[in-house]
Design a protein around this motif. Structure first.
Motif, PDB file in Angstrom:
ATOM      1  N   THR A  39       0.830  -1.205   0.000  1.00 27.33           N
ATOM      2  CA  THR A  39       0.000   0.000   0.000  1.00 27.33           C
ATOM      3  C   THR A  39       0.861   1.251   0.000  1.00 27.33           C
ATOM      4  O   THR A  39       0.592   2.215  -0.727  1.00 27.33           O
ATOM      5  N   THR A  55       2.309   3.623  -3.824  1.00 26.01           N
ATOM      6  CA  THR A  55       1.827   4.990  -3.985  1.00 26.01           C
ATOM      7  C   THR A  55       2.894   6.039  -3.735  1.00 26.01           C
ATOM      8  O   THR A  55       2.878   7.093  -4.361  1.00 26.01           O
ATOM      9  N   CYS A  56       3.820   5.775  -2.812  1.00 29.08           N
ATOM     10  CA  CYS A  56       4.859   6.776  -2.505  1.00 29.08           C
ATOM     11  C   CYS A  56       6.155   6.051  -2.152  1.00 29.08           C
ATOM     12  O   CYS A  56       6.552   6.028  -0.982  1.00 29.08           O
ATOM     13  N   LEU A  77      -5.617   8.167   2.374  1.00 27.52           N
ATOM     14  CA  LEU A  77      -5.131   8.710   1.109  1.00 27.52           C
ATOM     15  C   LEU A  77      -4.226   7.702   0.391  1.00 27.52           C
ATOM     16  O   LEU A  77      -4.306   7.538  -0.830  1.00 27.52           O
ATOM     17  N   LEU A  78      -3.364   7.019   1.143  1.00 30.54           N
ATOM     18  CA  LEU A  78      -2.495   6.010   0.554  1.00 30.54           C
ATOM     19  C   LEU A  78      -3.299   4.840  -0.003  1.00 30.54           C
ATOM     20  O   LEU A  78      -2.948   4.261  -1.035  1.00 30.54           O
ATOM     21  N   THR A 130      -6.632   4.796  -0.980  1.00 33.79           N
ATOM     22  CA  THR A 130      -7.628   5.084  -2.008  1.00 33.79           C
ATOM     23  C   THR A 130      -7.223   6.191  -2.973  1.00 33.79           C
ATOM     24  O   THR A 130      -7.896   6.394  -3.982  1.00 33.79           O
ATOM     25  N   LYS A 131      -6.150   6.919  -2.650  1.00 34.38           N
ATOM     26  CA  LYS A 131      -5.692   8.063  -3.438  1.00 34.38           C
ATOM     27  C   LYS A 131      -6.715   9.192  -3.458  1.00 34.38           C
ATOM     28  O   LYS A 131      -6.670  10.070  -4.312  1.00 34.38           O
ATOM     29  N   THR A 132      -7.630   9.158  -2.511  1.00 32.50           N
ATOM     30  CA  THR A 132      -8.605  10.236  -2.350  1.00 32.50           C
ATOM     31  C   THR A 132      -8.708  10.589  -0.882  1.00 32.50           C
ATOM     32  O   THR A 132      -8.335   9.795  -0.005  1.00 32.50           O
ATOM     33  N   LEU A 177       1.013  13.180  -3.447  1.00 37.99           N
ATOM     34  CA  LEU A 177      -0.221  12.402  -3.439  1.00 37.99           C
ATOM     35  C   LEU A 177      -1.384  13.244  -2.918  1.00 37.99           C
ATOM     36  O   LEU A 177      -2.492  13.217  -3.468  1.00 37.99           O
ATOM     37  N   SER A 210      -2.440  15.811  -5.656  1.00 33.13           N
ATOM     38  CA  SER A 210      -3.301  15.290  -6.721  1.00 33.13           C
ATOM     39  C   SER A 210      -4.725  15.068  -6.228  1.00 33.13           C
ATOM     40  O   SER A 210      -5.676  15.195  -6.999  1.00 33.13           O
ATOM     41  N   ALA A 211      -4.866  14.763  -4.933  1.00 33.71           N
ATOM     42  CA  ALA A 211      -6.200  14.549  -4.382  1.00 33.71           C
ATOM     43  C   ALA A 211      -6.935  15.863  -4.121  1.00 33.71           C
ATOM     44  O   ALA A 211      -8.170  15.910  -4.170  1.00 33.71           O
TER      45      ALA A 211
END
Length: 838
Positions: A402, A406-407, A441-442, A444-446, A472, A475-476
């Motif tokens: 996870t 993402t990062c 955020l990590l 779901t990226k939202t 990240l 972008s959200a």
């Protein structure tokens, strides 16, 4: 033949001669990783591969350009732990620890000892001079680090390795390295003398400020930042190769010189976007290293993960691009960073399809051909690995995949590496409630729907910066693509003092905003957070243009010259004036309009005697490169251009001027070619060839640089005209119409302002705002069918005042109104564009 290749490849990683030592140097994990790579290389060694890989990108550095920082940094060195890993923000505790760290790196007796031992060690004939740093306890120098040393000497048996470490420069450290010494390899651990390494550099004053408490070391471990600085200072003093302790060397570095590795590339242009400082190969006294040390000292930020490491070398490389003497080579990601967190998982799974098998073959062959090293920080199993983080006393559990997917270069990614702390939860002294938002955020990226109500935007930004996941969060938080017909007013940005904006400019990339008010410039970042206000030497600013990432060109209606300011530091850079020793009329010229281009800055100047021209200004010297279209300014057809637009596709400059009086408007649109300094095309209004619209001249114009189309609005009728720049003539205008008359009729007559952005034409009629949107499919040859009109605002919105300026940036629309405070911010709905009707 295959058998011979297998023998040679296997010999590269043969560990039998190390097995005679009592302490095993290879772990089962390390052996399996290397064996897998060797196995793949041997299997595919008989396959033919096209020799079309571009291995390096040689850069000739040319122009000084400020650069925004990169995303984040993941250091290879571990945090000093024994039983509990802690990221503590207690100021008094940190200050005490920092002083102890600095004492170790520059205490009494260290300097003489370091210089003598380093001189004696480097005196030997070394095939390649390697250097590492180690800031953790010696007992943590484990199997991963041992494997890195082994790989160095496998590829460089006559190489030398110096480890700058106070903990490894001990009896315990000697025992760890003894198996290598027993076999004749040249390796040594020396306590570094930081004051000596930084002597006569900008880092010397930075170190003094840290020691005396004049500068805050920040929340990030000072040891991490000292590691970043030490590698630069050592290479500048002695030269050689720096390696992170998790780098696996795959082949000889002997042919490399003045090299740094890119970690990411821009997908389309294939230009590097981010460098990494895990591998640095430089001659001593290289100017890039000195510049990096200077950047470290001047811009040090101990609160942002990576700012003083990979971000730093990336900023400097961008900033000196084009400058003589800074020649170095940027190697593409396969050279040192061939595998990322997403790819490593696929390499450790049996291919299920032919496509998967082909992908693995290509990756292994690419590594065999192009890779000098491999960053072992990615070599952890991400298949279900559970990661526990103790944030402020509350334990959170997630998976390494996870975080890594993402990062991969963030602080969290470093802490999720189980080899750095085993199964012990990392304690992070931060707010657990905000961390729950970051973790979501990590995943779901939202952002959760209730996050905006629970925490302020600044609180979220501060935490994202700390954890290294700002990109990240960015972008959200950014709005959806701007669609004018669905835009709505979300806020008004108002400076604290002199709230009525005299000028403003937005960035197409990140939607940041600079507002000029009075003699000040207020800066708002991509999140519209106020980052600072710069007081200039001017009493009023009437023109502003972004010419570098953090620098603006400004002009004033009451003071002569075009002035340049670095807004990141509030620093005056310089000025450009239009003067002519042979013509006494050319003096005290004021700026009317400014635009930026790749060829320089273009600005229109007007003298007190109305003499005017457009100047092309060299951005590197701020000197006048060319004077274009000088004219007396005695009539409407020769007045100073009030609006300038640069067309990069054609390399031409478009300008316009409008005079308003009791009998209406008059003015011109003109196109210049800066190369010949001549006029390519022009039209004056009122003018000939337009009998049907005589007296209905332009009120404003703008250019769609993508479609190469000029748009103008008529001062009386309010009609919107368009002209194809590729088909200009005496009367090239086609007037647009739409069956949709709009929601209301303005009593103010025609339009007053027009602005083009992303195939949308935004026009202001008094206080109302309209958008003409480009339709993808044309139903006929009639140009009227290519654009459709909609009102952007509601009727009550139009009653706030006359619109004076429209500008768009990123996915936001900015609007100012006459005599009204602040700049309005318009954004599209998150649900726009979901349903469309043909």
């Amino acid at each position: 033949m295959d058998h011979e290749i297998a023998k040679k490849v296997t010999a590269m990683f043969d560990n039998r001669r190390f097995n005679r030592s009592r302490s095993s140097l290879f772990t089962a994990f390390a052996t399996s990783v290397i064996a897998l790579i060797v196995f793949m290389i041997v299997i595919f060694s008989n396959l033919s591969v096209r020799d079309d890989f571009s291995e390096v990108m040689t850069i000739e550095i040319k122009t000084v350009v400020p650069y925004l920082p990169l995303k984040s940094e993941k250091e290879s060195n571990n945090n000093p732990i024994k039983q509990q890993i802690t990221l503590n923000n207690n100021t008094s505790t940190n200050n005490t620890n920092n002083l102890q760290i600095l004492e170790v790196f520059g205490g009494k007796g260290v300097s003489e000892n370091f210089q003598q031992r380093a001189k004696e060690f480097l005196r030997d004939d070394c095939e390649v001079n390697f250097m590492m740093t180690w800031i953790s306890p010696a007992e943590m120098f484990g199997k991963r680090e041992i494997l890195s040393i082994e790989s160095v000497f496998k590829s460089h048996p006559r190489g030398c390795l110096m480890i700058l470490s106070s903990t490894m420069d001990s009896p315990q450290g000697f025992e760890i390295l003894k198996p290598f010494l027993d076999r004749g390899y040249k390796v040594i651990s020396i306590t570094p003398d930081l004051p000596f390494l930084l002597k006569n550099t900008a880092g010397e004053s930075w170190l003094e400020e840290i020691q005396t408490g004049k500068r805050e070391p920040g929340k990030i471990s000072l040891s991490q930042n000292l590691s970043n600085l030490m590698r630069l200072a050592y290479l500048f003093k002695y030269g050689g190769v720096y390696l992170d302790t998790d780098m696996i060397v795959l082949k000889s570095f002997k042919g490399l010189r003045n090299v740094i590795g890119a970690q990411t590339l821009e997908p389309v242009s294939r230009k590097w976007t981010r460098l990494n400082n895990a591998v640095l190969v430089f001659d001593k006294n290289h100017p890039l290293l000195l510049k990096c040390i200077e950047e470290f000292a001047l811009t040090f930020n101990g609160n942002v993960w990576g700012h003083n490491g990979p971000y730093l070398v990336s900023r400097v490389a961008r900033a000196v691009e084009g400058t003589d003497g800074y020649n170095f080579t940027v190697m593409t990601p396969p050279a040192f960073y061939p595998v990322n967190w997403v790819e490593i998982e696929k390499l450790f799974k049996v291919p299920r399809t032919e496509k998967d098998l082909k992908r693995v073959k290509v990756k292994v062959l690419e590594m065999q051909k192009r890779s000098y090293g491999l960053n072992r920080s990615v070599m952890v199993s991400v298949d279900g690995d559970s990661v526990k983080l103790n944030v402020g006393g509350e334990v959170f559990e997630t998976t390494a995949s996870t975080i890594q997917s993402t990062c991969p270069d963030s602080l969290l990614a470093a802490l999720s590496n189980p080899t750095s702390h085993g199964s012990i939860p990392v304690f992070i002294d931060r707010d657990p409630e905000i961390f729950s938002v970051i973790l979501n955020l990590l995943r779901t990226k939202t952002l959760p729907a209730n996050s905006s109500g629970s925490f302020s935007k600044q609180e979220l930004l501060d935490e994202a910066l700390y954890y290294g996941v700002e990109s990240l969060l960015r972008s959200a938080m950014l709005p959806p693509p701007l669609l004018g017909f669905d835009a709505s007013l979300i806020s008004t940005i108002t400076p604290a003092t002199d709230g009525v904006p005299s000028a403003f400019t937005a960035t197409a990339g990140d939607a940041s905003l600079w507002i000029a008010h009075g003699g000040q410039i207020s800066v708002y970042d991509w999140s519209l957070s106020h980052t600072g206000t710069v007081r200039t030497h001017l009493n009023d600013i009437t023109s502003i243009c972004r010419v570098w990432a953090e620098s603006a060109a400004i002009g004033s209606g009451s003071a002569s010259g075009l002035h340049f300011y670095d807004l990141s530091g509030g620093r005056y850079v310089g000025s450009t004036h239009w003067t002519d020793p042979e013509d006494p009329r050319i003096h005290k010229a004021r700026v009317a309009a400014v635009t930026d281009s790749s060829n320089g800055v273009f600005a229109s100047f007007e003298c007190m005697h109305r003499e005017n021209s457009v100047l092309q200004i060299d951005k590197s010297t701020l000197q006048v490169a060319a004077v274009i279209g000088q004219q007396p300014g005695s009539s409407a057809k020769t007045t100073v251009p009030e609006k300038l637009r640069w067309l990069p596709t054609n390399g031409v400059l478009v300008g316009s001027a409008v005079q308003r009086g009791v009998f209406g408007c008059s003015g011109y649109i003109r196109i210049w070619d800066p190369r010949s300094r001549g006029i390519v095309w022009e039209t004056s209004e009122p003018g000939s060839g337009r009998s049907s619209r005589f007296g209905d001249s332009l009120a404003d114009m703008d250019v769609d640089v993508e479609d190469l189309t000029i748009f103008k609005v008529c001062s009386k009728s309010g009609d919107l005209g368009m002209a194809d720049i590729r088909k200009l003539g005496e009367d090239p205008w086609v007037y647009m119409s739409d069956e949709n008359p709009g929601a209301w009729k303005s009593e103010d007559g025609g339009y007053s302002v027009v602005h083009c952005y992303r195939k949308q034409v935004l026009a202001a009629r008094g206080g109302g705002l309209e958008v003409w949107s480009s339709v993808k499919e044309k139903t006929s040859d009639d140009p009227n069918s290519s654009y459709r009109r909609n009102f952007v605002d509601k009727e009550e919105d139009s009653e706030r005042g006359m619109i004076s300026k429209i500008e768009a940036g990123g996915d936001r629309l900015y609007v100012s109104r006459e005599f009204m405070e602040g700049v309005e911010v318009w954004e599209s709905s998150n649900f726009s564009g979901i349903v469309s009707f043909e």
